[in-house]
Scaffold this active site. Sequence first.
Site, short mmCIF file in Angstrom:
data_model
loop_
_atom_site.label_atom_id
_atom_site.label_comp_id
_atom_site.label_asym_id
_atom_site.label_seq_id
_atom_site.Cartn_x
_atom_site.Cartn_y
_atom_site.Cartn_z
N HIS A 111 47.06 11.78 68.88
CA HIS A 111 47.40 13.16 69.23
C HIS A 111 47.36 14.08 68.02
O HIS A 111 47.86 15.20 68.07
CB HIS A 111 48.78 13.20 69.89
CG HIS A 111 48.82 12.42 71.16
ND1 HIS A 111 49.40 11.18 71.25
CD2 HIS A 111 48.29 12.68 72.37
CE1 HIS A 111 49.24 10.72 72.47
NE2 HIS A 111 48.56 11.61 73.17
N SER A 167 53.23 12.69 71.96
CA SER A 167 52.55 13.60 72.87
C SER A 167 53.46 14.29 73.87
O SER A 167 53.24 15.44 74.22
CB SER A 167 51.45 12.86 73.63
OG SER A 167 52.02 11.87 74.48
N LYS A 219 39.93 13.43 73.09
CA LYS A 219 40.81 14.54 72.74
C LYS A 219 40.11 15.50 71.79
O LYS A 219 39.07 16.05 72.12
CB LYS A 219 42.14 14.02 72.22
CG LYS A 219 42.86 13.21 73.29
CD LYS A 219 44.15 12.63 72.82
CE LYS A 219 44.75 11.88 73.98
NZ LYS A 219 45.37 10.67 73.64
#
Length: 146
Positions: free
Chosen positions: A49, A21, A80
């Site tokens: 991610h 990330s 996310k």
Amino acid sequence: AQLKAAKDARFKLIATDGVFSMDGHIAPLREIVSLAKTYGAKVFVDECHATGFFGKTGRGTDEYMGVRGQIDIINSTLGKAMGGATGGYTTSRHPEFVQLLRQRARPYLFSNSLAPSVAAASLAAYDMLMRSTELRDKLERKTVLF
């Protein structure tokens, strides 16, 4: 060197993030899978991610790197890209790994389950991802602007 040193170990695991990330580097999963095969190790990838937008259909780093189906354990978040506020999952080609985590993972043993609304929203997000890559494709087009 570590895999060579562990040649007699009962269990060997290579663990990595799929996408790192802080710098955006992508794990060299083809090479990692090759090493795992050479040394009899399993591969664990943290996809927090990458889930939902990395790879042509948003399946993650394994899809992007062309090793889909060759990763032994994947974990990710329901936040996310998937839009959830909490929670995550671990999946494996080996049911005994998931069973071991259910028996031994302290956060699993001593935490509350996902709220039904989070579980339902996460399932809906995955359904959307499986039906169309439109949103993922739109995001990819926008990233070239930066």
